[in-house]
Motif scaffolding. Structure first.
Motif, short mmCIF file in Angstrom:
data_model
loop_
_atom_site.label_atom_id
_atom_site.label_comp_id
_atom_site.label_asym_id
_atom_site.label_seq_id
_atom_site.Cartn_x
_atom_site.Cartn_y
_atom_site.Cartn_z
N ARG A 588 0.81 -1.22 0.00
CA ARG A 588 0.00 0.00 0.00
C ARG A 588 0.84 1.27 0.00
O ARG A 588 0.31 2.36 -0.19
CB ARG A 588 -0.91 0.00 1.24
CG ARG A 588 -1.91 -1.15 1.27
CD ARG A 588 -2.61 -1.23 2.61
NE ARG A 588 -1.67 -1.55 3.68
CZ ARG A 588 -2.04 -1.73 4.96
NH1 ARG A 588 -3.32 -1.61 5.29
NH2 ARG A 588 -1.15 -2.02 5.88
N ILE A 589 2.15 1.13 0.24
CA ILE A 589 3.00 2.32 0.33
C ILE A 589 3.09 3.03 -1.01
O ILE A 589 2.94 4.26 -1.11
CB ILE A 589 4.39 1.93 0.85
CG1 ILE A 589 4.29 1.33 2.25
CG2 ILE A 589 5.31 3.14 0.86
CD1 ILE A 589 3.73 2.27 3.28
N GLY A 590 3.38 2.30 -2.10
CA GLY A 590 3.51 2.91 -3.42
C GLY A 590 2.25 3.64 -3.86
O GLY A 590 2.30 4.83 -4.24
N PRO A 591 1.08 2.99 -3.85
CA PRO A 591 -0.15 3.71 -4.19
C PRO A 591 -0.42 4.90 -3.29
O PRO A 591 -0.99 5.90 -3.74
CB PRO A 591 -1.23 2.63 -4.03
CG PRO A 591 -0.52 1.34 -4.27
CD PRO A 591 0.84 1.54 -3.71
N SER A 592 -0.01 4.82 -2.02
CA SER A 592 -0.22 5.97 -1.13
C SER A 592 0.61 7.16 -1.58
O SER A 592 0.14 8.31 -1.56
CB SER A 592 0.14 5.58 0.31
OG SER A 592 -0.67 4.53 0.77
N PHE A 593 1.87 6.91 -1.99
CA PHE A 593 2.70 7.99 -2.52
C PHE A 593 2.08 8.60 -3.78
O PHE A 593 2.02 9.82 -3.95
CB PHE A 593 4.10 7.48 -2.84
CG PHE A 593 4.99 7.37 -1.63
CD1 PHE A 593 5.06 8.39 -0.70
CD2 PHE A 593 5.77 6.24 -1.42
CE1 PHE A 593 5.89 8.29 0.40
CE2 PHE A 593 6.59 6.13 -0.32
CZ PHE A 593 6.65 7.16 0.60
N LEU A 594 1.60 7.75 -4.69
CA LEU A 594 1.00 8.24 -5.93
C LEU A 594 -0.28 9.02 -5.66
O LEU A 594 -0.53 10.06 -6.29
CB LEU A 594 0.72 7.07 -6.87
CG LEU A 594 1.96 6.30 -7.37
CD1 LEU A 594 1.55 5.11 -8.22
CD2 LEU A 594 2.88 7.23 -8.17
N LEU A 595 -1.09 8.54 -4.73
CA LEU A 595 -2.30 9.26 -4.38
C LEU A 595 -1.98 10.62 -3.76
O LEU A 595 -2.61 11.64 -4.08
CB LEU A 595 -3.13 8.42 -3.41
CG LEU A 595 -4.44 9.06 -2.91
CD1 LEU A 595 -5.38 9.33 -4.08
CD2 LEU A 595 -5.11 8.15 -1.88
N GLY A 596 -0.97 10.65 -2.89
CA GLY A 596 -0.56 11.92 -2.30
C GLY A 596 -0.04 12.88 -3.35
O GLY A 596 -0.29 14.10 -3.28
N CYS A 598 -0.98 13.00 -6.53
CA CYS A 598 -2.13 13.51 -7.29
C CYS A 598 -2.89 14.58 -6.50
O CYS A 598 -3.28 15.62 -7.05
CB CYS A 598 -3.06 12.36 -7.65
SG CYS A 598 -2.35 11.17 -8.82
N LEU A 599 -3.10 14.33 -5.23
CA LEU A 599 -3.84 15.30 -4.41
C LEU A 599 -3.07 16.61 -4.27
O LEU A 599 -3.66 17.71 -4.38
CB LEU A 599 -4.11 14.70 -3.03
CG LEU A 599 -5.09 13.52 -2.98
CD1 LEU A 599 -5.20 12.97 -1.57
CD2 LEU A 599 -6.46 13.95 -3.49
N SER A 600 -1.76 16.53 -4.05
CA SER A 600 -0.98 17.76 -3.93
C SER A 600 -0.92 18.52 -5.25
O SER A 600 -0.99 19.76 -5.28
CB SER A 600 0.43 17.44 -3.43
OG SER A 600 1.10 16.60 -4.36
N PHE A 601 -0.81 17.79 -6.37
CA PHE A 601 -0.80 18.44 -7.68
C PHE A 601 -2.13 19.16 -7.94
O PHE A 601 -2.16 20.30 -8.42
CB PHE A 601 -0.55 17.39 -8.77
CG PHE A 601 -0.52 17.96 -10.16
CD1 PHE A 601 0.65 18.50 -10.68
CD2 PHE A 601 -1.67 17.97 -10.96
CE1 PHE A 601 0.67 19.04 -11.95
CE2 PHE A 601 -1.65 18.50 -12.22
CZ PHE A 601 -0.47 19.03 -12.73
N ALA A 602 -3.24 18.48 -7.61
CA ALA A 602 -4.55 19.10 -7.82
C ALA A 602 -4.72 20.33 -6.94
O ALA A 602 -5.29 21.35 -7.38
CB ALA A 602 -5.64 18.07 -7.53
N THR A 603 -4.25 20.26 -5.70
CA THR A 603 -4.38 21.41 -4.79
C THR A 603 -3.61 22.62 -5.31
O THR A 603 -4.13 23.75 -5.33
CB THR A 603 -3.88 21.02 -3.40
OG1 THR A 603 -4.62 19.89 -2.93
CG2 THR A 603 -4.04 22.17 -2.43
N ILE A 604 -2.37 22.40 -5.75
CA ILE A 604 -1.56 23.51 -6.27
C ILE A 604 -2.18 24.08 -7.55
O ILE A 604 -2.23 25.30 -7.76
CB ILE A 604 -0.12 23.03 -6.52
CG1 ILE A 604 0.53 22.62 -5.19
CG2 ILE A 604 0.71 24.11 -7.20
CD1 ILE A 604 1.88 21.96 -5.36
#
Length: 665
Positions: A588-596, A598-604
């Motif tokens: 679950r670590i890899g998908p968690s990094f990718l999800l984070g 995406c969320l940070s990119f969308a926020t910026i």
């Protein structure tokens, strides 16, 4: 422009990089292809499916008559042998156990460059199958529930059996429920054993659940496991090893009243649990030490103790007595019997902590019971030395004759009869034999021996001083009637000037002035007891000097007290290391990094678009603000370089003054 975008989106870029690195590099290493993947099968495929897949791959890869040895061929053959063995397949499917994986590299290195037909098949040694199937003391879930939580610890051995440490048992991996309960759990919820098999799990005393049992993660040797079980689980002390220099100090400082138990070992292994337990049970009577036996020191140990081979156990009363040496290994029952014999046969020492127990204190009671009115304490006093050691042996023979009567070996040897009066007093525990260290107990010794004290009490004043051990008996009479109190005419004087002690018994002292002949000593003892029991003497109590408390000497080291802070830090670091190692295997670590990312990119991106949208034309508020800004800028440019009197703004509270010639005056 690119640099500005990189600065703005650095966080999602880093998270994307970590996510892809974990998914493409870290995770494949943590989860290498399984043996099912090698055969092109799904996980947990049946044995029949494994056989069919192997035949299909063999027909393709063995299209040549005799192909060369390659890693791929060896892996296929290894997977076939492992997954067609029911026991190995079960362990691999349930717990991921694959203890013979090293065979692949071994075969490739051994037969590299040769043809496949030269490989000795099968690759896996089938003789290991059922190695522990007939092991004794197997545990079931019901048996574990009935054993754990008791006062004794439980050592559960998964795949091997170790006897003689505590309650022991073996869990077969076929008992999936119990084996899974004792195994560790991955993030995928699959049970596994971190270091493979065999694995050791210990339930400490009074531990009854999975929150308190302990796993062994050290070296798999008998000595290491026994030391871990005895020290960390049971809490027994470690007995220290001594060199030839430190052993001499140990013998001198461990207490003259104690038996020195010296264990000689050739391998340097730790003390067995039953010896450690004896160090606790007999700490008041014995001191324990270990010595590493070396061939170069053979003559030293032979001349000093008579040790000629190892293992050996030396029991030494004092430096002036002949040691008892036992050659060979000792079992728990044998060792305990020897210790009990020494405890019973050795003349006890009169000390501050034993005076009440021995019945040699006027404030206490007889060993025969609190209702006994008259009892006796025989004391042998003298300085430590050869003469004192011989006299202690003599007094032991006296006590032995009085305890066993005419049937004792010494009585038959000297053809002597034992007086019934003294023998009865010994058997009734009204007569106690003890010895006093005159070197240490100077005041006590001087008080009872009076003018003859210098022969037996205190340190030697000169090297050629003659040591003369002396014997005296103290008769104690318990204050039971008011007549005895009234007859004591000195009671008022003592209460006023020497202190009041209403519980003290009356004491009378008789000193022995005869030879060291056993029969003569016995006759004197019998005469004293007969007169003390039948005659009435003045009731007289006095306060004798206190016995000097001897310093306790530490003969072992508790594992908790050696380096507590360092051991605690090591355990915490090891626990942190295991946690990080397990975290790396979490898919679950890899998908968690990718999800984070995406969320940070969308926020910026949303924040940037919101700023741009707020600056677009058509907004009245924005237009008016822009016009005001332009007017101020033009005003600053038009007034640039003019005198300040012209450009100064008029204050709000200013007003125009009228001239003196105006009509308004």
């Amino acid at each position: 422009m690119a640099i500005a975008a990189a600065k703005r989106y650095w966080l999602p870029l880093v998270l994307f990089a970590l996510g892809f690195f974990f998914q493409l590099v870290v995770l494949p290493r943590s989860f290498p292809p399984s043996h099912y993947d090698v055969l092109g099968l799904k996980r947990n495929a049946s044995i029949d499916e494994v056989g069919v897949a192997y035949d299909e791959l063999s027909s393709k890869l063995f299209s040549e008559l005799d192909p060369p040895v390659t890693t791929e061929l060896v892996k296929i053959r290894y997977a076939f042998e492992l997954l067609t063995n029911p026991l190995w397949k079960r362990d691999y499917d349930l717990f991921g156990i694959d203890e013979q994986l090293h065979v692949i590299d071994k075969v490739v290195n051994q037969y590299g460059g040769e043809t496949f037909s030269k490989i000795d098949l099968p690759l896996i040694n089938a003789s290991l199958l059922g190695l522990f199937s007939d092991a004794p003391n197997k545990l079931t879930p019901e048996a574990v529930i009935s054993v754990i939580g008791k006062s004794k610890p439980l050592l559960i051995q998964l795949g091997s059996l170790l006897e003689g440490v505590a309650q022991t048992g073996m869990v077969e991996l076929g008992d999936v429920q119990l084996a899974s309960y004792l195994a560790e759990t991955m993030f995928t919820k699959q049970p596994y054993f971190r270091k493979g098999l065999p694995a050791l799990v210990a339930f400490p005393p009074n531990c009854s659940n999975a929150n308190c049992y302990v796993r062994y993660d050290g070296q798999f040797s008998v000595d290491a496991i026994v030391d871990w079980m005895a020290t960390d689980i049971i809490g027994l002390p470690r007995i220290l090893y001594h060199s030839k220099e430190s052993l001499a100090k140990f013998i001198v400082t461990s207490g003259r009243h104690k038996v020195k138990v010296i264990c000689f070992s050739k391998t340097g292994e730790r003390a067995a649990p039953f010896i450690r337990k004896a160090a606790i049970d007999y700490h008041a009577e014995a001191s324990f030490a270990f010595v590493l036996f070396k061939e170069l020191e053979f003559s030293l140990w032979w001349n000093m103790f008579g040790v000629e081979s190892v293992p050996a156990f030396v029991f030494l009363k004092d430096t002036y007595s002949k040691p008892f040496v036992y050659h060979g290994a000792l079992e728990s029952s044998q060792f305990q019997k020897i210790m009990e014999d020494y405890k019973q046969n050795e003349l006890p020492q009169l000390r501050s902590v034993t005076s009440m127990e021995l019945g040699c204190d006027a404030r206490g009671f007889s060993r025969a019971g609190n209702d006994t009115l008259t009892w006796y304490c025989l004391v042998l006093v003298g300085r430590a030395g050869r003469t004192m050691a011989q006299m202690r042996e003599t007094m032991y023979r006296v006590r032995d004759m009085l305890m066993t009567g005419d049937d004792s070996d010494y009585a038959r040897k000297v053809n002597a009869s034992v007086p019934m009066v003294a023998a009865t007093a010994v058997k009734e525990n009204r007569l106690t034999f003890t010895w006093l260290d005159g070197d240490v107990q100077l005041k006590y010794c001087q008080f009872f021996l009076d003018s003859e004290f210098y022969k037996s009490c205190g340190p030697r004043r000169y090297e050629n001083d003659i040591d003369v051990p002396q014997i005296f008996i103290v008769r104690y009479l318990r204050n039971s009637t008011e007549d005895n109190v009234e007859a004591d005419k000195w009671k008022h004087f003592r209460d006023q000037y020497m202190g009041k002690d209403a519980n003290a018994a009356s004491q009378l002292i008789a000193r022995y002035t005869g030879s060291d002949d056993v029969k003569e000593i016995i006759q004197w003892i019998s005469h004293i007891i007969e007169r003390g029991d039948t005659r009435e003497y003045p009731y007289f109590t006095f306060t004798s000097p206190e016995l000097v408390a001897e310093d306790s000497v530490t003969i072992w080291s508790k594992s908790q007290g050696i380096l507590p802070s360092r051991e605690s830090i090591k355990r915490k670091l090891k626990k942190l290391y295991f946690y990080i190692s397990d975290l790396v295997t979490d898919p679950r670590i890899g998908p968690s990094f990718l999800l984070g990312a995406c969320l940070s990119f969308a926020t910026i991106w949303l924040q940037k678009n919101r700023t741009i949208q707020s600056a677009t034309p058509g907004d009245d508020t924005t237009d008016s603000a822009r016009r005001r800004s332009n007017r101020k800028a033009r005003a600053r440019r038009s007034t640039h370089g003019e005198p300040s009197s012209i450009t100064d703004e008029e204050p709000k509270d200013a007003h125009q003054l009228l001239s003196s010639g105006s009509d308004s005056e």
